[in-house]
Design a protein around this motif. Structure first.
Motif, PDB file in Angstrom:
ATOM      1  N   ALA A  41       0.855  -1.193   0.000  1.00 13.29           N
ATOM      2  CA  ALA A  41       0.000   0.000   0.000  1.00 13.29           C
ATOM      3  C   ALA A  41       0.883   1.233   0.000  1.00 13.29           C
ATOM      4  CB  ALA A  41      -0.913   0.018   1.220  1.00 13.29           C
ATOM      5  N   HIS A  42       0.431   2.281  -0.690  1.00 12.86           N
ATOM      6  CA  HIS A  42       1.080   3.577  -0.635  1.00 12.86           C
ATOM      7  C   HIS A  42       0.364   4.453   0.388  1.00 12.86           C
ATOM      8  CE1 HIS A  42       2.463   2.237  -4.649  1.00 12.86           C
ATOM      9  NE2 HIS A  42       3.513   3.013  -4.420  1.00 12.86           N
ATOM     10  N   ARG A  43       1.076   5.451   0.871  1.00  7.95           N
ATOM     11  CA  ARG A  43       0.447   6.426   1.757  1.00  7.95           C
ATOM     12  C   ARG A  43      -0.776   7.031   1.059  1.00  7.95           C
ATOM     13  NH1 ARG A  43       3.432  11.750   4.400  1.00  7.95           N
ATOM     14  NH2 ARG A  43       1.639  12.496   5.612  1.00  7.95           N
ATOM     15  N   GLY A  44      -1.904   7.025   1.753  1.00 10.77           N
ATOM     16  CA  GLY A  44      -3.133   7.556   1.177  1.00 10.77           C
ATOM     17  C   GLY A  44      -4.028   6.497   0.562  1.00 10.77           C
ATOM     18  N   ASP A  45      -3.508   5.274   0.391  1.00  4.99           N
ATOM     19  CA  ASP A  45      -4.324   4.183  -0.138  1.00  4.99           C
ATOM     20  C   ASP A  45      -5.283   3.660   0.924  1.00  4.99           C
ATOM     21  OD1 ASP A  45      -3.015   4.311  -2.537  1.00  4.99           O
ATOM     22  OD2 ASP A  45      -1.814   2.493  -2.235  1.00  4.99           O
ATOM     23  N   ARG A  46      -6.411   3.140   0.483  1.00  2.00           N
ATOM     24  CA  ARG A  46      -7.281   2.389   1.382  1.00  2.00           C
ATOM     25  C   ARG A  46      -6.939   0.917   1.237  1.00  2.00           C
ATOM     26  NH1 ARG A  46     -11.194   3.176   4.599  1.00  2.00           N
ATOM     27  NH2 ARG A  46     -11.349   5.376   4.026  1.00  2.00           N
ATOM     28  N   PHE A  47      -6.498   0.335   2.338  1.00  2.00           N
ATOM     29  CA  PHE A  47      -6.111  -1.080   2.338  1.00  2.00           C
ATOM     30  C   PHE A  47      -6.693  -1.690   3.599  1.00  2.00           C
ATOM     31  CE2 PHE A  47      -3.044  -4.510   3.366  1.00  2.00           C
ATOM     32  CZ  PHE A  47      -3.170  -5.257   2.215  1.00  2.00           C
ATOM     33  N   ASP A  48      -7.763  -2.457   3.458  1.00  2.41           N
ATOM     34  CA  ASP A  48      -8.572  -2.870   4.598  1.00  2.41           C
ATOM     35  C   ASP A  48      -8.238  -4.248   5.158  1.00  2.41           C
ATOM     36  OD1 ASP A  48     -10.022  -0.523   4.725  1.00  2.41           O
ATOM     37  OD2 ASP A  48     -11.537  -1.208   3.309  1.00  2.41           O
ATOM     38  N   SER A  49      -7.090  -4.786   4.811  1.00  5.02           N
ATOM     39  CA  SER A  49      -6.723  -6.118   5.312  1.00  5.02           C
ATOM     40  C   SER A  49      -5.724  -6.022   6.459  1.00  5.02           C
ATOM     41  CB  SER A  49      -6.109  -6.956   4.188  1.00  5.02           C
ATOM     42  OG  SER A  49      -7.046  -7.208   3.164  1.00  5.02           O
ATOM     43  N   TRP A  50      -5.997  -6.761   7.516  1.00  8.05           N
ATOM     44  CA  TRP A  50      -5.006  -6.947   8.568  1.00  8.05           C
ATOM     45  C   TRP A  50      -3.991  -7.951   8.034  1.00  8.05           C
ATOM     46  CZ3 TRP A  50      -5.123 -10.670  13.151  1.00  8.05           C
ATOM     47  CH2 TRP A  50      -4.174 -10.287  14.119  1.00  8.05           C
ATOM     48  N   THR A  51      -2.706  -7.698   8.274  1.00  9.34           N
ATOM     49  CA  THR A  51      -1.662  -8.404   7.540  1.00  9.34           C
ATOM     50  C   THR A  51      -0.703  -9.149   8.443  1.00  9.34           C
ATOM     51  OG1 THR A  51      -1.774  -6.620   5.899  1.00  9.34           O
ATOM     52  CG2 THR A  51       0.093  -8.134   5.744  1.00  9.34           C
ATOM     53  N   GLY A  52      -0.403 -10.402   8.086  1.00  9.41           N
ATOM     54  CA  GLY A  52       0.610 -11.192   8.764  1.00  9.41           C
ATOM     55  C   GLY A  52       1.702 -11.590   7.778  1.00  9.41           C
ATOM     56  N   VAL A  53       2.929 -11.622   8.250  1.00  7.42           N
ATOM     57  CA  VAL A  53       4.050 -12.015   7.400  1.00  7.42           C
ATOM     58  C   VAL A  53       4.295 -13.515   7.591  1.00  7.42           C
ATOM     59  CG1 VAL A  53       6.452 -11.582   6.772  1.00  7.42           C
ATOM     60  CG2 VAL A  53       5.046  -9.720   7.681  1.00  7.42           C
ATOM     61  N   VAL A  54       3.981 -14.290   6.582  1.00 11.73           N
ATOM     62  CA  VAL A  54       4.196 -15.741   6.637  1.00 11.73           C
ATOM     63  C   VAL A  54       5.665 -16.054   6.395  1.00 11.73           C
ATOM     64  CG1 VAL A  54       3.547 -17.972   5.646  1.00 11.73           C
ATOM     65  CG2 VAL A  54       1.843 -16.144   5.831  1.00 11.73           C
ATOM     66  N   SER A  55       6.254 -15.400   5.400  1.00 12.56           N
ATOM     67  CA  SER A  55       7.686 -15.521   5.129  1.00 12.56           C
ATOM     68  C   SER A  55       8.144 -14.235   4.470  1.00 12.56           C
ATOM     69  CB  SER A  55       7.974 -16.714   4.219  1.00 12.56           C
ATOM     70  OG  SER A  55       7.377 -16.542   2.945  1.00 12.56           O
ATOM     71  N   GLY A  56       9.418 -13.900   4.652  1.00  9.15           N
ATOM     72  CA  GLY A  56       9.951 -12.699   4.041  1.00  9.15           C
ATOM     73  C   GLY A  56      10.148 -11.571   5.033  1.00  9.15           C
ATOM     74  N   LEU A  57      10.106 -10.340   4.528  1.00 11.00           N
ATOM     75  CA  LEU A  57      10.386  -9.158   5.351  1.00 11.00           C
ATOM     76  C   LEU A  57       9.667  -7.955   4.749  1.00 11.00           C
ATOM     77  CD1 LEU A  57      12.119  -8.098   7.768  1.00 11.00           C
ATOM     78  CD2 LEU A  57      13.901  -7.558   6.086  1.00 11.00           C
ATOM     79  N   VAL A  58       8.966  -7.210   5.604  1.00 15.97           N
ATOM     80  CA  VAL A  58       8.170  -6.059   5.172  1.00 15.97           C
ATOM     81  C   VAL A  58       8.556  -4.862   6.037  1.00 15.97           C
ATOM     82  CG1 VAL A  58       5.832  -5.121   4.971  1.00 15.97           C
ATOM     83  CG2 VAL A  58       6.255  -7.534   4.438  1.00 15.97           C
ATOM     84  N   LYS A  59       8.549  -3.670   5.437  1.00 15.64           N
ATOM     85  CA  LYS A  59       8.795  -2.463   6.228  1.00 15.64           C
ATOM     86  C   LYS A  59       7.669  -1.470   6.032  1.00 15.64           C
ATOM     87  CE  LYS A  59      11.129   0.908   3.324  1.00 15.64           C
ATOM     88  NZ  LYS A  59      12.074   2.029   3.360  1.00 15.64           N
TER      89      LYS A  59
END
Length: 224
Positions: A41-59
């Protein structure tokens, strides 16, 4: 949707849910793969999912008014994030970027709210999650304003292994010095020197392709 047993594999908080709540939660979750560099998601986007990291890396980060990239938090496998935006129903205030090829679990907002309104177990988890998250961001402000590179690296490692936010974390984390420096806001060279210092102090142990903490509590409070 995914199977209830699969949800328990990828979400530590699901293991304590009663069977009926677990079934309801699993029906609202799907898994998706993302390539390195992808924006969830970008700043200002509507993203309605709660998110879990199964594998990998997110910032989670942003671009300052002068064009500087700022990292606010990093999420390795096992962590879940974004509950505040889902609860408030607001657009995302920050960019969510996939740092490496990752698999993410996405829970739709309707399922999240059903758990929020009906599950005592889930709400207890959320309270712990919010409490730890508050501490994380207060620490981030202190880190930005007063700590040197070694302390910033130490505290970043401590948060990545936070036993409340990620109790299923293994003994080591597959992360490069470049990725760790990006999350802490320091250069790769400074990250290397900081890790050498922390190894000498026997607080971390470098392993092939990763880092293993020796004292998570000491890392989280490093520099005090």
């Amino acid at each position: 949707m995914i199977a209830p047993d699969r949800l328990k594999e990828i979400a530590f908080w699901a293991k304590d849910l009663p069977e009926d709540e677990l079934d309801r939660a699993a029906k609202g979750v799907l898994e998706k793969n993302y390539d390195a560099g992808a924006y969830l998601a970008h700043r200002g986007d509507r993203f309605d999912s709660w998110t879990g990291v199964v594998s990998g890396l997110v910032k989670v980060g942003a671009i300052s008014s002068v064009g500087k990239a700022v990292t606010l938090a990093g999420f390795p496998a096992g962590m879940w994030f974004g509950e505040g935006s889902v609860l408030k129903g607001e657009v995302r205030r920050y960019d969510i970027v996939v740092l490496r090829k990752s698999r993410l679990a996405l829970m739709n907002r309707a399922t999240f709210f059903w758990l929020f309104e009906n599950s005592v177990t889930f709400n207890r988890f959320l309270v712990r999650q919010f409490n730890e998250r508050l501490g994380q961001f207060i620490g981030s402000i202190e880190q930005e304003r007063s700590l040197d590179a070694t302390a910033r690296i130490a505290r970043t490692i401590g948060w990545l292994f936070n036993p409340v936010l990620n109790p299923s974390a293994g003994p080591s984390l597959d992360i490069t010095q470049e990725e760790l420096g990006l999350l802490a806001g320091v250069s790769r060279q400074m990250t290397n020197r900081a890790l050498q210092t922390l190894e000498a102090e026997r607080l971390v142990r470098a392993e092939a392709g990763g880092i293993a903490p020796r004292d998570i509590a000491a890392l989280g409070n490093y520099g005090e």
